[in-house]
Design an enzyme around this catalytic site. Sequence first.
Site, PDB file in Angstrom:
ATOM      1  N   GLU A 269     -48.121  31.296 -17.298  1.00 15.20           N
ATOM      2  CA  GLU A 269     -48.901  31.585 -16.094  1.00 15.20           C
ATOM      3  C   GLU A 269     -48.074  31.351 -14.838  1.00 15.20           C
ATOM      4  O   GLU A 269     -48.378  30.477 -14.018  1.00 15.20           O
ATOM      5  CB  GLU A 269     -50.156  30.706 -16.051  1.00 15.20           C
ATOM      6  CG  GLU A 269     -51.142  30.978 -17.179  1.00 15.20           C
ATOM      7  CD  GLU A 269     -52.273  29.977 -17.196  1.00 15.20           C
ATOM      8  OE1 GLU A 269     -52.276  29.069 -16.324  1.00 15.20           O
ATOM      9  OE2 GLU A 269     -53.144  30.077 -18.062  1.00 15.20           O
ATOM     10  N   ARG A 308     -46.144  25.756   4.083  1.00 12.81           N
ATOM     11  CA  ARG A 308     -45.388  25.038   3.064  1.00 12.81           C
ATOM     12  C   ARG A 308     -44.385  24.028   3.633  1.00 12.81           C
ATOM     13  O   ARG A 308     -44.264  22.916   3.101  1.00 12.81           O
ATOM     14  CB  ARG A 308     -44.677  26.019   2.130  1.00 12.81           C
ATOM     15  CG  ARG A 308     -45.627  26.904   1.334  1.00 12.81           C
ATOM     16  CD  ARG A 308     -44.910  27.760   0.295  1.00 12.81           C
ATOM     17  NE  ARG A 308     -44.441  26.944  -0.806  1.00 12.81           N
ATOM     18  CZ  ARG A 308     -43.191  26.595  -0.997  1.00 12.81           C
ATOM     19  NH1 ARG A 308     -42.239  26.994  -0.168  1.00 12.81           N
ATOM     20  NH2 ARG A 308     -42.862  25.843  -2.031  1.00 12.81           N
ATOM     21  N   TYR A 312     -45.497  20.527   2.209  1.00 11.68           N
ATOM     22  CA  TYR A 312     -44.692  20.080   1.074  1.00 11.68           C
ATOM     23  C   TYR A 312     -43.275  19.653   1.445  1.00 11.68           C
ATOM     24  O   TYR A 312     -42.522  19.221   0.565  1.00 11.68           O
ATOM     25  CB  TYR A 312     -44.582  21.203   0.032  1.00 11.68           C
ATOM     26  CG  TYR A 312     -45.883  21.678  -0.542  1.00 11.68           C
ATOM     27  CD1 TYR A 312     -46.709  20.827  -1.279  1.00 11.68           C
ATOM     28  CD2 TYR A 312     -46.296  22.989  -0.355  1.00 11.68           C
ATOM     29  CE1 TYR A 312     -47.905  21.274  -1.809  1.00 11.68           C
ATOM     30  CE2 TYR A 312     -47.495  23.450  -0.883  1.00 11.68           C
ATOM     31  CZ  TYR A 312     -48.295  22.584  -1.610  1.00 11.68           C
ATOM     32  OH  TYR A 312     -49.476  23.032  -2.137  1.00 11.68           O
ATOM     33  N   CYS A 338     -50.449  23.904  18.223  1.00 10.10           N
ATOM     34  CA  CYS A 338     -50.520  22.655  18.977  1.00 10.10           C
ATOM     35  C   CYS A 338     -50.667  21.472  18.018  1.00 10.10           C
ATOM     36  O   CYS A 338     -51.701  20.822  17.932  1.00 10.10           O
ATOM     37  CB  CYS A 338     -51.683  22.705  19.963  1.00 10.10           C
ATOM     38  SG  CYS A 338     -51.665  21.326  21.122  1.00 10.10           S
ATOM     39  N   TYR A 366     -47.757  31.536  -1.730  1.00  2.00           N
ATOM     40  CA  TYR A 366     -48.399  30.460  -0.961  1.00  2.00           C
ATOM     41  C   TYR A 366     -48.060  30.546   0.521  1.00  2.00           C
ATOM     42  O   TYR A 366     -47.945  29.532   1.202  1.00  2.00           O
ATOM     43  CB  TYR A 366     -48.023  29.089  -1.538  1.00  2.00           C
ATOM     44  CG  TYR A 366     -48.353  28.992  -3.000  1.00  2.00           C
ATOM     45  CD1 TYR A 366     -49.672  28.901  -3.421  1.00  2.00           C
ATOM     46  CD2 TYR A 366     -47.358  29.044  -3.965  1.00  2.00           C
ATOM     47  CE1 TYR A 366     -49.984  28.847  -4.763  1.00  2.00           C
ATOM     48  CE2 TYR A 366     -47.661  28.988  -5.316  1.00  2.00           C
ATOM     49  CZ  TYR A 366     -48.977  28.900  -5.706  1.00  2.00           C
ATOM     50  OH  TYR A 366     -49.282  28.863  -7.031  1.00  2.00           O
TER      51      TYR A 366
END
Length: 409
Positions: A269, A308, A312, A338, A366
Amino acid sequence: MQLSDQNTYSIQNIDPHHFTEKFGSPLYVYDGATIRRKVQELQHAFPGINMKIKYACKANTNLSILRLMREIGVELDVVSPGELEMGLIAGYSASQITFTPSGVPFEEVREAVDAGAIVNVDSIPLLEWFGQTYGNTKPCLIRIKPNVAAGGNAKIMTAHADSKFGISVLLLDQILEVVKKYDIKIIGLHQHTGSDIKDAEPFLKVADILFETAKHFPDLEIVDLGGGFKVSYLPGDQITDMDLLGRKISERFKKFCSEYGRELQLWFEPGKFLVSESGYLLVNATVVKEDPARNFVHVNSGLNHLIRPMMYGSYHHILNVSNPAGEPKTYNVVGYICETDTFATDRTLPEVKAGDLLAFLNAGAYGFTMSSNYNARQRPAEILVDQAEAKLIRRRETLEDLLKTQTDL
């Protein structure tokens, strides 16, 4: 057209200036040829294996991307009723869609079953409900948590003991008790270790755990090892050796099937692996600010379009499309939201001037799917370049789009 820098990163089949002139900036661009190549790469890694690819579409749910996946023989893994409906709209039959929920209301599971999708059960309470509701009239998979920690960072590890995902393998006796009690039709076992796994060893470890667990289920058709293959972000980044992984997993899978007594399907997957490299976020520099502490490049985008890096700490390589041969300078590349909104810190780029077009690489996964309207900003347009054709696959949002669900107008 091909653009590249000294680190050999390139944009193939893409003319960034042409596209932003036609469709505006910021702009998401996807290269269909890259998606096709990544699918073939995974397929070729498992010759002679009854292997099926189920695209984890939370990475990018644009209908044109889903239709491309369907066209090239990739099925679908979804995590919500909305994604399930998108898959059906894109032309998938429900039987080609696996629903892998995470602690959702059971009514969502009922919707998926009624639609004809195969459900991946992720908790003992859901397994009990499934048995009480369907007995052995509907098939399902069980998501096993193998208690193995692997992945790029803690936020994208999904199989360790403290993860919310799946049913711990340590609860196998309880799982078997519920299955027996309701005579539940278990056709597959599933696990997903996490993302950005570059070494074969974690995949092999969880495969061995899942194969051993599978021996307790006599009617299986499927073993699903999830995804999480590492893609390249930094120059010289180590990625998953798919040929090595394919060879080692195939050896173990064939041995397991021999011991099990028949050939099963092996599912994967992948999400990011299939679409990340295909995507580019094109932005324009708005202000170049020379500060005693840092030089800043401000751009007409932000964490509302690509979260991202802030969520992350992810690295996205950046090209200065307008001045690829310019004198190298060091910048912080920042967004217009901001909040602290940083795409890159101390990044060396060819000299950037206001108006220059920059390309953020590896933006196919993503990116848009995690975007928002924070600061009342509209989301960008998306285009797909495939088979020598560039097609607008999502128009740019307007203020009217942001207001249309509000009632006090």
